[in-house]
Write a protein that holds these residues in place. Structure first.
Motif, PDB file in Angstrom:
ATOM      1  N   LEU A  77     120.878  40.497 112.716  1.00  0.00           N
ATOM      2  CA  LEU A  77     120.035  40.601 111.532  1.00  0.00           C
ATOM      3  C   LEU A  77     119.247  41.907 111.537  1.00  0.00           C
ATOM      4  CD1 LEU A  77     119.171  39.068 108.996  1.00  0.00           C
ATOM      5  CD2 LEU A  77     117.314  38.046 110.327  1.00  0.00           C
ATOM      6  N   THR A  78     118.830  42.348 112.704  1.00  0.00           N
ATOM      7  CA  THR A  78     118.107  43.617 112.805  1.00  0.00           C
ATOM      8  C   THR A  78     118.973  44.779 112.339  1.00  0.00           C
ATOM      9  OG1 THR A  78     116.814  42.775 114.657  1.00  0.00           O
ATOM     10  CG2 THR A  78     116.893  45.159 114.385  1.00  0.00           C
ATOM     11  N   TYR A  79     120.237  44.763 112.718  1.00  0.00           N
ATOM     12  CA  TYR A  79     121.121  45.849 112.300  1.00  0.00           C
ATOM     13  C   TYR A  79     121.299  45.884 110.793  1.00  0.00           C
ATOM     14  CZ  TYR A  79     125.125  48.927 111.947  1.00  0.00           C
ATOM     15  OH  TYR A  79     125.952  49.972 111.605  1.00  0.00           O
ATOM     16  N   LEU A  80     121.278  44.723 110.136  1.00  0.00           N
ATOM     17  CA  LEU A  80     121.519  44.655 108.695  1.00  0.00           C
ATOM     18  C   LEU A  80     120.276  44.918 107.859  1.00  0.00           C
ATOM     19  CD1 LEU A  80     123.888  41.542 108.554  1.00  0.00           C
ATOM     20  CD2 LEU A  80     124.521  43.947 108.367  1.00  0.00           C
ATOM     21  N   THR A  81     119.105  44.956 108.470  1.00  0.00           N
ATOM     22  CA  THR A  81     117.892  45.237 107.706  1.00  0.00           C
ATOM     23  C   THR A  81     117.918  46.676 107.195  1.00  0.00           C
ATOM     24  OG1 THR A  81     116.746  45.799 109.767  1.00  0.00           O
ATOM     25  CG2 THR A  81     116.461  43.567 108.913  1.00  0.00           C
ATOM     26  N   ALA A 133     115.228  41.542 118.182  1.00  0.00           N
ATOM     27  CA  ALA A 133     114.907  42.675 117.309  1.00  0.00           C
ATOM     28  C   ALA A 133     114.228  43.787 118.096  1.00  0.00           C
ATOM     29  CB  ALA A 133     114.015  42.199 116.163  1.00  0.00           C
ATOM     30  N   VAL A 134     113.314  43.420 119.000  1.00  0.00           N
ATOM     31  CA  VAL A 134     112.651  44.428 119.839  1.00  0.00           C
ATOM     32  C   VAL A 134     113.675  45.154 120.699  1.00  0.00           C
ATOM     33  CG1 VAL A 134     110.999  44.753 121.709  1.00  0.00           C
ATOM     34  CG2 VAL A 134     110.467  43.188 119.836  1.00  0.00           C
ATOM     35  N   LEU A 135     114.604  44.404 121.303  1.00  0.00           N
ATOM     36  CA  LEU A 135     115.631  45.027 122.135  1.00  0.00           C
ATOM     37  C   LEU A 135     116.546  45.928 121.308  1.00  0.00           C
ATOM     38  CD1 LEU A 135     116.620  41.983 124.382  1.00  0.00           C
ATOM     39  CD2 LEU A 135     115.237  43.970 125.030  1.00  0.00           C
ATOM     40  N   ALA A 139     117.128  49.889 121.894  1.00  0.00           N
ATOM     41  CA  ALA A 139     118.427  50.527 122.064  1.00  0.00           C
ATOM     42  C   ALA A 139     118.621  51.657 121.062  1.00  0.00           C
ATOM     43  CB  ALA A 139     119.527  49.483 121.909  1.00  0.00           C
ATOM     44  N   ARG A 140     118.110  51.458 119.825  1.00  0.00           N
ATOM     45  CA  ARG A 140     118.216  52.506 118.817  1.00  0.00           C
ATOM     46  C   ARG A 140     117.412  53.730 119.214  1.00  0.00           C
ATOM     47  NH1 ARG A 140     116.824  50.709 112.809  1.00  0.00           N
ATOM     48  NH2 ARG A 140     118.523  49.266 113.348  1.00  0.00           N
ATOM     49  N   ARG A 141     116.225  53.525 119.789  1.00  0.00           N
ATOM     50  CA  ARG A 141     115.413  54.651 120.230  1.00  0.00           C
ATOM     51  C   ARG A 141     116.075  55.418 121.367  1.00  0.00           C
ATOM     52  NH1 ARG A 141     109.904  54.200 118.815  1.00  0.00           N
ATOM     53  NH2 ARG A 141     109.868  53.538 116.622  1.00  0.00           N
ATOM     54  N   PRO A 146     126.002  50.870 118.010  1.00  0.00           N
ATOM     55  CA  PRO A 146     127.237  50.077 118.045  1.00  0.00           C
ATOM     56  C   PRO A 146     128.344  50.805 117.298  1.00  0.00           C
ATOM     57  CG  PRO A 146     125.709  49.164 116.442  1.00  0.00           C
ATOM     58  CD  PRO A 146     124.968  50.254 117.165  1.00  0.00           C
ATOM     59  N   ALA A 147     129.554  50.598 117.741  1.00  0.00           N
ATOM     60  CA  ALA A 147     130.696  51.245 117.100  1.00  0.00           C
ATOM     61  C   ALA A 147     131.886  50.311 117.156  1.00  0.00           C
ATOM     62  CB  ALA A 147     131.034  52.571 117.788  1.00  0.00           C
ATOM     63  N   LEU A 148     132.695  50.356 116.105  1.00  0.00           N
ATOM     64  CA  LEU A 148     133.904  49.557 116.082  1.00  0.00           C
ATOM     65  C   LEU A 148     134.992  50.235 116.911  1.00  0.00           C
ATOM     66  CD1 LEU A 148     134.152  48.528 112.322  1.00  0.00           C
ATOM     67  CD2 LEU A 148     133.568  47.050 114.245  1.00  0.00           C
ATOM     68  N   PRO A 149     135.842  49.471 117.579  1.00  0.00           N
ATOM     69  CA  PRO A 149     137.000  50.081 118.252  1.00  0.00           C
ATOM     70  C   PRO A 149     137.883  50.796 117.239  1.00  0.00           C
ATOM     71  CG  PRO A 149     136.687  47.792 118.951  1.00  0.00           C
ATOM     72  CD  PRO A 149     135.775  48.012 117.785  1.00  0.00           C
TER      73      PRO A 149
END
Length: 392
Positions: A77-81, A133-135, A139-141, A146-149
């Motif tokens: 959900l954090t990624y989609l915000t 969400a904090v984690l 990771a973003r910082r 994330p990446a698709l194969p």
């Protein structure tokens, strides 16, 4: 941002959205299993409502489960915000949605006979989503993205995706998570089931060879081994969290013996790779299906030839519905990828599957079962749908 980068990000958002849908479906399943609903309990649940609003220290197993099972929900959900949202706004939003989802699940548990709703679970599940969400922001910082194969084709083959899904499904059935695996922290030697059988090793060898061929057909060389390692880790996690809460030595040995074959598949050309995979897969499947090769001379009973019990089977060493679907639909897929037309091989494959099942009727403790021929028909139907989709 270049057009290819925009397309890659959009594809990743679509994939994350589907993963979020599957995660919510899993949470619903785990929260309401075994689905023993009794709507009349809502009238009788008034006395339990006050007790459920009390803060009760949960058992350690429930505490760990509540903290773990909402982590994927919070991270996805954090990624989609929206990226324009600030740090605190995003975490607050994830906390609210995680708490609301948990609250709805606890309310639904009032209609079940065996589940015990608690406001404590709502708080822990919301905290778990917020922690994810904090984690994710951490990771973003750090610059982790994330990446698709990287796929070989513009879009994945849905038949290959079905096979991967079946592989994970038969490792996770009956899909009810537990945290009993934490007992291995106190007794690490219990982590592995030490019973070994050559038939079991052959079965998992065949499964991992097929899985390697499926991944090779979809992924480019630079994405193959990271994706294969991630899928193997997910398989092990499924074994620990869902099914048996331990690792099978048969599976570990099957994986180790399959690795050289998989490595060679990544180096072969397409035609040779699938032919090699088929030549390794079929004998291993045959040995797995017929071992220990003990046959009775007595005529089998009608019950062993036409069983009425179609439940998941595993006590006699036979594959269950999901495992049989993976193995026999995978056999159809392998032959199709090797260039054998389905219309030519279907009758032979059905005969192969039926003979194996009829042989079980002459083996003590086993019975003929429709899982294998149905797996062949499933693979053929999916291959036919794939061909129609490609020609559309």
């Amino acid at each position: 941002m270049t057009r290819s980068a925009q397309e890659s990000r959009q594809a990743l958002r679509v994939a994350v959205s589907w993963l979020l849908v599957l995660t919510v479906a899993f949470i619903v399943y785990a929260s309401l299993y075994p689905f023993d609903f009794d709507p009349w309990r809502l009238h009788a649940a008034r006395a339990e409502l006050a007790r459920s609003l009390d803060w009760r220290p949960p058992p350690r197993t429930d505490l760990i489960a509540n903290l773990i099972f909402y982590l994927p929900f919070g991270a996805l959900l954090t990624y989609l915000t929206p990226r324009r949202w600030g740090y605190l706004r995003c975490i607050f939003w994830v906390l609210i949605l995680g708490s609301v989802l948990s609250f709805l699940m606890e309310c639904a548990q009032f209609m079940t006979r065996d589940r015990d709703p608690s406001i404590t679970d709502v708080a822990l599940n919301g905290a778990s989503a917020a922690a994810a969400a904090v984690l994710a922001f951490g990771a973003r910082r750090l610059g982790l993205r994330p990446a698709l194969p990287q796929l070989r084709a513009p879009r994945p083959d849905f038949l290959a995706l079905v096979l991967v899904g079946l592989w994970l499904a038969f490792h996770a059935a009956p899909f009810m998570p537990t945290v009993r695996f934490i007992r291995h922290l106190h007794a690490p030697w219990t982590l592995i089931a030490w019973d070994v059988s050559l038939a079991g090793i052959c079965g998992f060898f065949a499964g991992y060879v097929l899985l390697g061929a499926v991944l090779r057909s979809q992924l480019r060389a630079d994405s193959f081994w990271p994706a294969a390692a991630a899928l193997a880790a997910l398989t092990v996690l499924s074994r620990l969290v869902f099914r048996g809460q331990h690792l099978e030595l048969n599976e570990l040995l099957g994986l180790l013996t399959a690795l050289p074959v998989i490595w060679q598949l990544t180096r072969d050309g397409d035609d040779r790779a699938y032919a090699r995979a088929t030549l390794c897969f079929v004998p291993a499947l045959l040995f797995f299906a017929l071992a220990p090769f003990v046959f009775s001379t007595a005529t089998p009973s009608a019950a062993s030839l036409y069983p009425l019990d179609l439940k998941h089977r595993s006590l006699a060493g036979e594959p269950g519905w999901l495992e049989a679907a993976f193995l026999y639909a995978g056999l159809v897929w392998l032959l199709a990828e090797a260039g054998v037309p389905i219309r030519r091989s279907l009758l032979w494959l059905l005969g192969f599957a039926l003979l194996i099942e009829l042989a079980h009727a002459w083996q003590p403790g086993k019975a003929a079962h429709p899982a294998a021929p149905l797996g062949v028909l499933l693979g053929a139907a999916l291959a036919y749908l794939r061909r129609l989709r490609a020609s559309a």
